[in-house]
Design a protein around this motif. Structure first.
Motif, mmCIF file in Angstrom:
data_model
loop_
_atom_site.group_PDB
_atom_site.id
_atom_site.type_symbol
_atom_site.label_atom_id
_atom_site.label_comp_id
_atom_site.label_asym_id
_atom_site.label_seq_id
_atom_site.Cartn_x
_atom_site.Cartn_y
_atom_site.Cartn_z
ATOM 1 N N TYR A 80 0.856 -1.193 0.000
ATOM 2 C CA TYR A 80 0.000 0.000 0.000
ATOM 3 C C TYR A 80 0.888 1.238 0.000
ATOM 4 N N GLY A 81 1.902 1.216 0.822
ATOM 5 C CA GLY A 81 2.787 2.362 0.949
ATOM 6 C C GLY A 81 3.539 2.672 -0.334
ATOM 7 N N ALA A 82 4.033 1.641 -1.011
ATOM 8 C CA ALA A 82 4.796 1.834 -2.240
ATOM 9 C C ALA A 82 3.923 2.472 -3.312
ATOM 10 N N ILE A 83 2.682 2.002 -3.404
ATOM 11 C CA ILE A 83 1.744 2.541 -4.388
ATOM 12 C C ILE A 83 1.347 3.969 -4.027
ATOM 13 N N ALA A 84 1.070 4.198 -2.743
ATOM 14 C CA ALA A 84 0.678 5.537 -2.291
ATOM 15 C C ALA A 84 1.803 6.525 -2.564
ATOM 16 N N SER A 85 3.028 6.090 -2.307
ATOM 17 C CA SER A 85 4.184 6.950 -2.531
ATOM 18 C C SER A 85 4.362 7.252 -4.012
ATOM 19 N N PHE A 86 4.216 6.225 -4.832
ATOM 20 C CA PHE A 86 4.373 6.365 -6.284
ATOM 21 C C PHE A 86 3.350 7.345 -6.847
ATOM 22 N N LEU A 87 2.133 7.301 -6.324
ATOM 23 C CA LEU A 87 1.070 8.182 -6.805
ATOM 24 C C LEU A 87 1.000 9.472 -5.993
ATOM 25 N N THR A 88 1.927 9.644 -5.058
ATOM 26 C CA THR A 88 1.965 10.801 -4.151
ATOM 27 C C THR A 88 0.592 11.047 -3.535
ATOM 28 N N LEU A 89 0.044 9.997 -2.909
ATOM 29 C CA LEU A 89 -1.266 10.092 -2.296
ATOM 30 C C LEU A 89 -1.248 10.641 -0.876
ATOM 31 N N GLY A 90 -0.183 10.580 -0.141
ATOM 32 C CA GLY A 90 -0.225 11.134 1.210
ATOM 33 C C GLY A 90 -0.784 10.176 2.243
#
Length: 108
Positions: A24-34
């Motif tokens: 979840y974190g890797a994807i959130a970081s990649f999409l700059t979701l916060g």
DNA sequence: ACGCTGACTGGGT
DNA sequence: CACCCAGCCAGCG
């Protein structure tokens, strides 16, 4: 009317190669979701709607199948991963996680 | 409008 | 590696 980032989460998840897992974190970081929680939330939307998204390939930072209770049956997530050759330990975690991990940055 | 909850994470102990 | 804590942000009652 779904927000754009929800579509992005779906697309990135679909890009995860079979037999590999991401977090979840890797994807959130990649999409700059916060917020990594948004990733699990977005995936749940698609799973609930029955769309074809390999949500079983997304686990938490420790490699635990924390989303298994959101599938049709609690064992479905594990079964799908094992069908792709991923070994799951007795404590519901991806075996050899460090080596199975796939980062969205590999798309770049 | 308000507070609680959750498929989470990084940092400290 | 495990546990605890604060920060995170959209939904729901």
């Amino acid at each position: 009317m779904a927000a754009q980032y929800i579509e992005d989460v779906r697309d990135v998840t679909r890009a995860i190669p079979p037999g590999r897992v991401s977090t979840y974190g890797a994807i959130a970081s990649f999409l700059t979701l916060g917020s990594a929680r948004m990733v699990g939330w977005a995936l749940f939307r698609y799973v609930a709607e029955g769309d074809e998204v390999p949500a079983h390939r997304v686990v938490n930072r420790r490699g635990e199948l924390s989303g298994r209770n959101r599938f049709a049956t609690p064992t479905l997530m594990r079964e799908r991963l094992e069908a792709e050759g991923v070994t799951i330990t007795d404590d519901e975690r991806v075996a050899d996680f460090a080596n199975r991990f796939w980062s969205p940055t590999e798309l770049l």
